[in-house]
Design an enzyme around this catalytic site. Structure first.
Site, PDB file in Angstrom:
ATOM      1  N   ASN A 144       0.754  -1.201   0.184  1.00  0.00           N
ATOM      2  CA  ASN A 144      -0.244  -0.089  -0.162  1.00  0.00           C
ATOM      3  C   ASN A 144       0.890   1.369   0.022  1.00  0.00           C
ATOM      4  O   ASN A 144       0.290   2.424  -0.057  1.00  0.00           O
ATOM      5  CB  ASN A 144      -1.038  -0.083   1.311  1.00  0.00           C
ATOM      6  N   ARG A 283      -3.787   5.043  11.340  1.00  0.00           N
ATOM      7  CA  ARG A 283      -4.947   4.422  11.810  1.00  0.00           C
ATOM      8  C   ARG A 283      -5.679   5.398  12.874  1.00  0.00           C
ATOM      9  O   ARG A 283      -5.231   6.122  13.503  1.00  0.00           O
ATOM     10  CB  ARG A 283      -4.337   3.202  12.787  1.00  0.00           C
ATOM     11  N   GLN A 312     -14.561   0.778  12.081  1.00  0.00           N
ATOM     12  CA  GLN A 312     -14.790   0.665  10.612  1.00  0.00           C
ATOM     13  C   GLN A 312     -15.960  -0.453  10.556  1.00  0.00           C
ATOM     14  O   GLN A 312     -15.533  -1.602  11.095  1.00  0.00           O
ATOM     15  CB  GLN A 312     -13.741   0.496   9.937  1.00  0.00           C
ATOM     16  N   HIS A 336     -12.269   4.502   4.272  1.00  0.00           N
ATOM     17  CA  HIS A 336     -10.753   3.833   4.339  1.00  0.00           C
ATOM     18  C   HIS A 336     -10.540   3.352   2.802  1.00  0.00           C
ATOM     19  O   HIS A 336     -10.971   1.990   2.823  1.00  0.00           O
ATOM     20  CB  HIS A 336     -10.861   2.819   5.487  1.00  0.00           C
TER      21      HIS A 336
END
Length: 400
Positions: A144, A283, A312, A336
């Site tokens: 990522n 986070r 989430q 997200h």
């Protein structure tokens, strides 16, 4: 203060092959908790991280003779996640729709041997409990980093340039240049600092080189290699409070663990420059939700942006959904998705398959992917601990 928040890792020397051997390689149950893609996933097969497209694993696992269960139902004792967990050997989760694997669930998962995070960030798993049960936790390291770094730069710009309220004017059939320009600035000449200068934080600083910022700062527990530091023309600040007090923009790029949970609370935010901007794509739980809202509404923070939430999916009444500065702007929050672009999904889907393939074949894992292994932490990215304080690991520290 330097050692309180961030940690480093070094190459792991011992073999990882035996604990990854399947007890019954001809029949393994794999449970994947992914998000529902609906029509979008049906129309776009590259949305691999969805229950519809199943990380591209379904045909391969079926051909190999294994069982794959895929669900997005993850909350509560009657959820498909908890119902199937008891006899699951391999669990796949994702940071984008996390199946929270708590200590009590781990205790009930008698057959669980391997947890794979399809992406980066395994804080939704109780890692201490996984160590106790000698469950291996692995993630697709590096899958990522480019995607998130680009999102950070985008978030910085949309806050500094006051983009969101400007766009909302247009879609609301309005036009008021002064109302937008009164809170819009240039990034040039500003001081930008990153909390964490690993692979994402480093790439953020790389991508800011062309904006002629007044100063680029970074806070981490250890120094960068000299050539890496020179390449980004940035300066290390060893005290976190000192760094945030100097910055017009602070971006959070460190892992969530015991020492970073709630790090940006009322006290630390009060040390930031009045009218500064805060970006969090690391986070959500690193920031205190109420403290951020208070600072934004008072104007101490001019803006807060990111894509990570402390729960989430974020509930409809989450305070970050409707937190604004005194002029009605400053909110750059989105779902997200920074690390789940179509390009990133291909990387973490391929990486997930490779981790599982190695497990089934009894082969060594890529050391950089290991988080916990054989009852201990293989990665110091999730916090310095007495047990592994001097143990070499496979995780990277500061730098590219």
């Amino acid at each position: 203060m330097l050692s309180r928040y961030l940690t480093r890792a070094r190459p792991l020397q011992r073999s990882t092959s035996r604990p990854f051997s399947s007890t019954n390689p001809n029949m393994v149950k794999v449970l994947a908790v992914l998000y529902r893609g609906g029509q979008a996933a049906q129309e776009e097969p590259r949305l691999l991280g969805t229950i519809e497209n199943q990380l591209g694993l379904a045909d391969w696992l079926k051909k190999e003779g294994h069982e794959l269960v895929v669900t997005d139902d993850k909350e509560g004792s009657s959820s498909e996640f908890q119902k199937h967990l008891a006899d699951t050997e391999i669990l796949i989760t994702t940071p984008f729709h996390p199946g929270y694997l708590t200590a009590d669930l781990i205790d009930k998962a008698k057959n669980l041997k391997l947890c794979v995070t399809a992406g980066v960030g395994s804080d939704h798993i109780d890692l201490n409990a996984a160590n106790t049960k000698k469950i291996t936790v692995a993630e697709v390291s590096g899958s990522n980093v480019v995607s998130v770094a680009e999102h950070v730069v985008m978030s910085i710009l949309l806050l500094v340039r006051n983009f969101v309220p400007a766009h909302e004017q247009i879609v609301s059939d309005d036009w008021n240049v002064a109302q937008i320009a009164r809170n819009a600035y240039d990034l040039e000449g500003k001081v930008v600092g990153t909390v964490g200068c690993g692979r994402i934080g480093y790439r953020v600083l790389q991508r800011l080189q062309g904006f002629n910022c007044k100063d680029l700062l970074w806070f981490d527990y250890t120094d960068l290699p000299p050539d890496a530091e020179k390449a980004i023309n940035a300066r290390r600040v060893k005290d976190l409070e000192e760094m945030v007090s100097k910055c017009d923009v602070v971006t959070i790029n460190c892992p969530l663990h015991e020492k970073t949970r709630g790090l940006f609370n009322d006290d630390l935010i009060s040390k930031m420059k009045p009218g500064s901007w805060l970006v969090n794509t690391a986070r959500g739980a690193i920031c205190d939700r109420a403290a951020v809202k208070r600072a934004l509404e008072s104007g101490h923070l001019r803006g807060y942006a990111g894509d990570v939430w402390d729960v989430q999916p974020a509930p409809k009444d989450h305070p970050w959904r409707h937190a604004f500065n005194p002029l009605g702007g400053g909110n750059g929050m989105v779902p997200h998705y920074s690390g789940t672009t179509l390009d990133a999904q291909k990387r973490y889907a391929d990486g997930t398959k490779e981790i599982i393939r190695r497990y089934l074949a009894g082969e060594d894992q890529d050391l950089a992917n290991l988080i916990v292994f054989d009852g201990d932490y293989a990665s110091k990215a999730y916090g310095q601990r007495e047990k592994n304080a001097n143990k070499p690991t496979g995780q990277k520290g500061a730098g590219p």
